[in-house]
Write a protein that holds these residues in place. Structure first.
Motif, PDB file in Angstrom:
ATOM      1  N   GLN A  82      18.248  -6.434   0.870  1.00  6.53           N
ATOM      2  CA  GLN A  82      18.378  -5.395  -0.138  1.00  6.53           C
ATOM      3  C   GLN A  82      18.753  -4.053   0.491  1.00  6.53           C
ATOM      4  O   GLN A  82      18.319  -3.721   1.593  1.00  6.53           O
TER       5      GLN A  82
ATOM      6  N   GLY B 212      18.395  -0.372   1.356  1.00 10.51           N
ATOM      7  CA  GLY B 212      17.188   0.423   1.554  1.00 10.51           C
ATOM      8  C   GLY B 212      16.125  -0.263   2.376  1.00 10.51           C
ATOM      9  O   GLY B 212      15.131   0.373   2.754  1.00 10.51           O
ATOM     10  N   ALA B 213      16.318  -1.550   2.683  1.00  6.03           N
ATOM     11  CA  ALA B 213      15.348  -2.246   3.529  1.00  6.03           C
ATOM     12  C   ALA B 213      15.357  -1.632   4.928  1.00  6.03           C
ATOM     13  O   ALA B 213      16.400  -1.182   5.416  1.00  6.03           O
ATOM     14  N   TYR B 214      14.208  -1.625   5.578  1.00  9.48           N
ATOM     15  CA  TYR B 214      14.153  -1.128   6.946  1.00  9.48           C
ATOM     16  C   TYR B 214      13.227  -1.995   7.786  1.00  9.48           C
ATOM     17  O   TYR B 214      12.334  -2.683   7.282  1.00  9.48           O
TER      18      TYR B 214
ATOM     19  N   ILE C 224      12.243  -7.315   8.362  1.00 11.40           N
ATOM     20  CA  ILE C 224      12.061  -6.249   7.379  1.00 11.40           C
ATOM     21  C   ILE C 224      10.590  -5.878   7.251  1.00 11.40           C
ATOM     22  O   ILE C 224       9.717  -6.746   7.116  1.00 11.40           O
TER      23      ILE C 224
ATOM     24  N   ASN D 187      10.947  -1.086   2.248  1.00 11.97           N
ATOM     25  CA  ASN D 187      12.175  -0.646   1.601  1.00 11.97           C
ATOM     26  C   ASN D 187      11.939   0.756   1.046  1.00 11.97           C
ATOM     27  O   ASN D 187      10.882   1.036   0.473  1.00 11.97           O
TER      28      ASN D 187
ATOM     29  N   ASP E 215      10.756   0.996  -2.484  1.00 15.67           N
ATOM     30  CA  ASP E 215       9.426   0.532  -2.873  1.00 15.67           C
ATOM     31  C   ASP E 215       8.590   1.718  -3.344  1.00 15.67           C
ATOM     32  O   ASP E 215       8.690   2.822  -2.775  1.00 15.67           O
TER      33      ASP E 215
END
Length: 268
Positions: A29, A31-33, A45, A48, A51
């Protein structure tokens, strides 16, 4: 081959500056980090930015920015996207009497791909992909201030598509023929056809945009305060606070194993 995924990811990154997803049905997705796994090449991951829990962290540095007001943007549908790495040659598909495949002449994608003997080559095909991405400007500039994103890599964009193929060659100098043919039933998705069934080929098709074969990954720009006020280098703005991610492994041999005799530029 124990590191097939890592080798494929490495080859595709060299050709596109993007990161391949070795398992496209598993969504990635915007914005996932997280952090890159050095063994698999996959992104582990950890959260996000979209979230609700992350908004709490963001409020500590910028209470005015609400990410719900800056959702991921969806780009226009693009033409078919084909990536061939070094040593891979694409030719037109030769249709003769020996190939009896319904709808082959109407296939939206078709061709032959020749791979160099003795070297790994990678092929990535996405049918009519579209990009989803973090809105440019204020969002990423503000994300730079969030301490929890230190040493993290963030997914700034993804390519989604309804049909894909990924393939890593076996070094035999093989030739493969592929086509994305129309279904006899209009309610069904197009179908992939291939003249071979190889273990290092993965493919999928669907009516919806459910596959994520490729994504963009960024890390924080290490800022070094300039000593001279009249330096000609301007301060970063917006997206420029984030830069491309280097691979976290040494150069790979043809089987995806690290070659420690050579150096590599790593992130610190």
């Amino acid at each position: 081959m124990g590191h097939a995924g890592r080798k494929f990811i490495d080859l595709i990154r060299q050709s596109t500056a993007k990161w391949a997803n070795w398992d496209p049905p598993i969504p990635i997705q915007v914005g996932a980090y997280g952090r890159l796994n050095t063994e698999t090449g996959e992104l582990d991951i950890e959260g996000n930015i979209y979230d609700p829990e992350f908004q709490v962290l963001l409020d500590k540095v910028d209470g005015a920015l609400k990410l719900a007001d800056f959702p991921a943007q969806i780009g226009a549908v693009e033409g078919d996207f084909i990536v061939c790495t070094m040593g891979v040659r694409q030719n037109d598909l030769k249709i003769d009497a020996e190939i009896n495949v319904a709808g082959l002449s109407q296939a939206s994608i078709k061709g032959e791909w020749h791979f160099q003997r003795g070297k790994r080559g990678a092929l990535l095909i996405m049918h009519n992909p579209r990009q989803e991405y973090i809105p440019r400007g204020r969002v990423l500039e503000t994300m730079y201030k969030v301490p929890d994103l230190k040493d993290m890599h963030i997914v700034t964009s993804v390519f989604k598509c309804p049909a894909y193929i990924i393939y890593l060659s076996d070094k035999s100098g093989e030739k493969i023929s592929l086509a994305l043919t129309p279904s006899e039933n209009e309610t069904e998705p197009q179908q992939w056809w291939s003249d071979t069934n190889i273990s290092l080929m993965r493919k999928g098709q669907h009516r919806d945009y459910i596959f994520t074969p490729l994504y963009g990954l960024k890390r924080k720009l290490p800022l070094i305060r300039r000593l001279l006020r009249d330096s000609p280098v301007p301060d970063p703005e917006g997206d420029d606070f984030w830069v491309d991610v280097h691979v976290p492994w040494d150069p790979l041999d043809e089987d995806g194993e690290e070659d420690y005799s050579l150096g590599v530029c790593r992130d610190f």
